[in-house]
Design an enzyme around this catalytic site. Structure first.
Site, PDB file in Angstrom:
ATOM      1  CG  ASP A 291     -13.261  -3.855 -16.873  1.00 47.45           C
ATOM      2  OD1 ASP A 291     -13.383  -2.801 -17.522  1.00 47.45           O
ATOM      3  OD2 ASP A 291     -13.343  -3.896 -15.616  1.00 47.45           O
ATOM      4  CG  LEU A 292      -7.614  -0.613 -17.408  1.00 46.23           C
ATOM      5  CD1 LEU A 292      -6.335  -1.421 -17.559  1.00 46.23           C
ATOM      6  CD2 LEU A 292      -7.478   0.727 -18.146  1.00 46.23           C
ATOM      7  CG  ASP A 293     -10.624   1.485 -14.609  1.00 43.79           C
ATOM      8  OD1 ASP A 293      -9.403   1.697 -14.547  1.00 43.79           O
ATOM      9  OD2 ASP A 293     -11.413   2.206 -15.254  1.00 43.79           O
TER      10      ASP A 293
ATOM     11  CB  THR B  86      -7.596   2.219 -11.928  1.00 37.48           C
ATOM     12  OG1 THR B  86      -7.819   1.068 -12.727  1.00 37.48           O
ATOM     13  CG2 THR B  86      -6.218   2.765 -12.196  1.00 37.48           C
TER      14      THR B  86
ATOM     15  CE  LYS C 189     -16.121  -2.227  -7.755  1.00 32.52           C
ATOM     16  NZ  LYS C 189     -16.057  -3.488  -7.026  1.00 32.52           N
ATOM     17  N   GLY C 190     -17.800   0.162 -14.000  1.00 31.35           N
ATOM     18  CA  GLY C 190     -18.075  -0.112 -15.411  1.00 31.35           C
ATOM     19  C   GLY C 190     -18.914   0.966 -16.087  1.00 31.35           C
TER      20      GLY C 190
ATOM     21  NE  ARG D   4     -14.234  11.145 -17.039  1.00 33.12           N
ATOM     22  CZ  ARG D   4     -13.412  11.633 -17.970  1.00 33.12           C
ATOM     23  NH1 ARG D   4     -13.465  12.906 -18.306  1.00 33.12           N
ATOM     24  NH2 ARG D   4     -12.533  10.848 -18.574  1.00 33.12           N
TER      25      ARG D   4
ATOM     26  CB  SER E 224     -11.459   0.064 -20.248  1.00 35.55           C
ATOM     27  OG  SER E 224     -11.637   1.033 -19.250  1.00 35.55           O
ATOM     28  CB  ALA E 225     -16.551   2.354 -19.405  1.00 33.53           C
ATOM     29  CB  SER E 226     -11.483   4.225 -18.209  1.00 33.50           C
ATOM     30  OG  SER E 226     -10.623   5.303 -17.939  1.00 33.50           O
TER      31      SER E 226
ATOM     32  CG  ASN F 175      -8.396   8.895 -17.645  1.00 31.12           C
ATOM     33  OD1 ASN F 175      -7.719   9.839 -18.059  1.00 31.12           O
ATOM     34  ND2 ASN F 175      -9.511   9.075 -16.972  1.00 31.12           N
TER      35      ASN F 175
ATOM     36  CE  LYS G 278     -17.213  -2.320 -20.194  1.00 34.21           C
ATOM     37  NZ  LYS G 278     -16.050  -2.507 -19.320  1.00 34.21           N
TER      38      LYS G 278
ATOM     39  CD  GLU H 129     -16.403  -5.720 -17.182  1.00 29.44           C
ATOM     40  OE1 GLU H 129     -16.286  -5.378 -15.986  1.00 29.44           O
ATOM     41  OE2 GLU H 129     -16.436  -4.906 -18.114  1.00 29.44           O
ATOM     42  CG  ASP H 130     -14.206  -4.835 -11.806  1.00 29.20           C
ATOM     43  OD1 ASP H 130     -14.416  -4.481 -12.983  1.00 29.20           O
ATOM     44  OD2 ASP H 130     -14.023  -4.024 -10.887  1.00 29.20           O
TER      45      ASP H 130
END
Ligand code: BG6
Ligand code: MG
Length: 229
Positions: free
Chosen positions: A12-14, A20, A48-49, A52, A119-121, A123, A150, A174-175
């Site tokens: 995962d990214l963020d 972020t 989280k995850g 938007r 990542s769900a982002s 960005n 997710k 993942e976080d």
């Protein structure tokens, strides 16, 4: 293919590669304030995850304003949040990679294991470029192409497929609770970073403690036990 082998590691990214998650929190905080909705870290935990649009729905719900906005007003609010967020991430540099992450990635790469980002982002590519890490990942999922968020496993399964890895022989990191759920539903081994992630196979308080040797050994033990039934 040797079954005692990790076929892919999907990050995962963020909140895992960089902090972020904190900027998402600040940007939503501005929107919540404008809408006069109380917002604090406990509400943020539920974002989280989450995509938007879905995050906006959670915030409006929390403020009892779920029916107050039209579809186009909601789109405007989500894109305003994204403007705040994009402004915040303009300052990102390689210094913002969380402690321990580069070391972990180097160790995995030394074993020629392919790496992916789930990542769900939307960005995510911008963030990876700002961190100067985009070249380290063989594949980064395009969040805008995912049909389901997710905790649906779609994004992790998509990355495994792109990396030609079998999910049961792959690891996800993942976080977010929904992220851990997605990894487990994909049939992968789940590593959680942070608190309240009991569903993960292995958890670490923070990224600086992540150890590739421990992750790999724990994954291999679990897989060999599963084989023995
Ligand atoms: C996830 C974050 O990675 O991406 C969520 O954990 C965020 O908080 C989601 O809402 C979508 O991000 P973006 O950048 O497309 O708004
Ligand atoms: Mg995250």
């Amino acid at each position: 293919m040797n079954s005692d082998h990790v076929e892919a590691v999907v990050f995962d990214l963020d909140g895992v590669i960089t902090d972020t998650a904190h900027y998402h929190y600040l940007a939503w905080g501005k929107i919540a304030e404008e809408l006069d909705i109380p917002f604090d870290p406990s509400v943020n935990e539920n974002l989280k995850g989450v995509s938007r649009q879905e995050s906006l729905r959670v915030i409006l719900d929390h403020g009892g304003k779920e029916d107050k906005f039209s579809k186009s007003e909601m789109e405007k609010l989500a894109s305003q949040k994204n403007e705040y967020y994009k402004e915040m991430i303009q300052e990102l540099t390689p210094e913002d990679v969380l402690p321990g992450i580069m070391e972990l990635i180097t160790e995995i790469k030394n074993e020629n294991i392919p790496l992916g980002v789930a990542s769900a982002s939307k960005n995510a590519p911008t963030v990876l470029r700002a961190l100067e890490m985009d070249h380290l990942f063989e594949y980064c999922a395009d969040a805008s192409r995912m049909k389901r968020s997710k905790p649906d496993p779609e994004i992790f399964l998509t990355v495994c497929e792109a990396l030609e890895a079998r999910p049961e022989h792959s690891i996800g990191i993942e976080d977010a609770r929904v992220g851990i759920e997605a990894i487990k539903k994909a049939g992968m081994y789940a590593v959680g970073v942070g608190k309240n992630l009991e569903e993960a196979d292995l958890t670490w308080e923070s990224t600086e403690h992540l150890s590739w040797t421990s992750i790999k050994n724990s994954f291999l033990t679990k897989n060999s036990m599963a084989r023995r039934g």
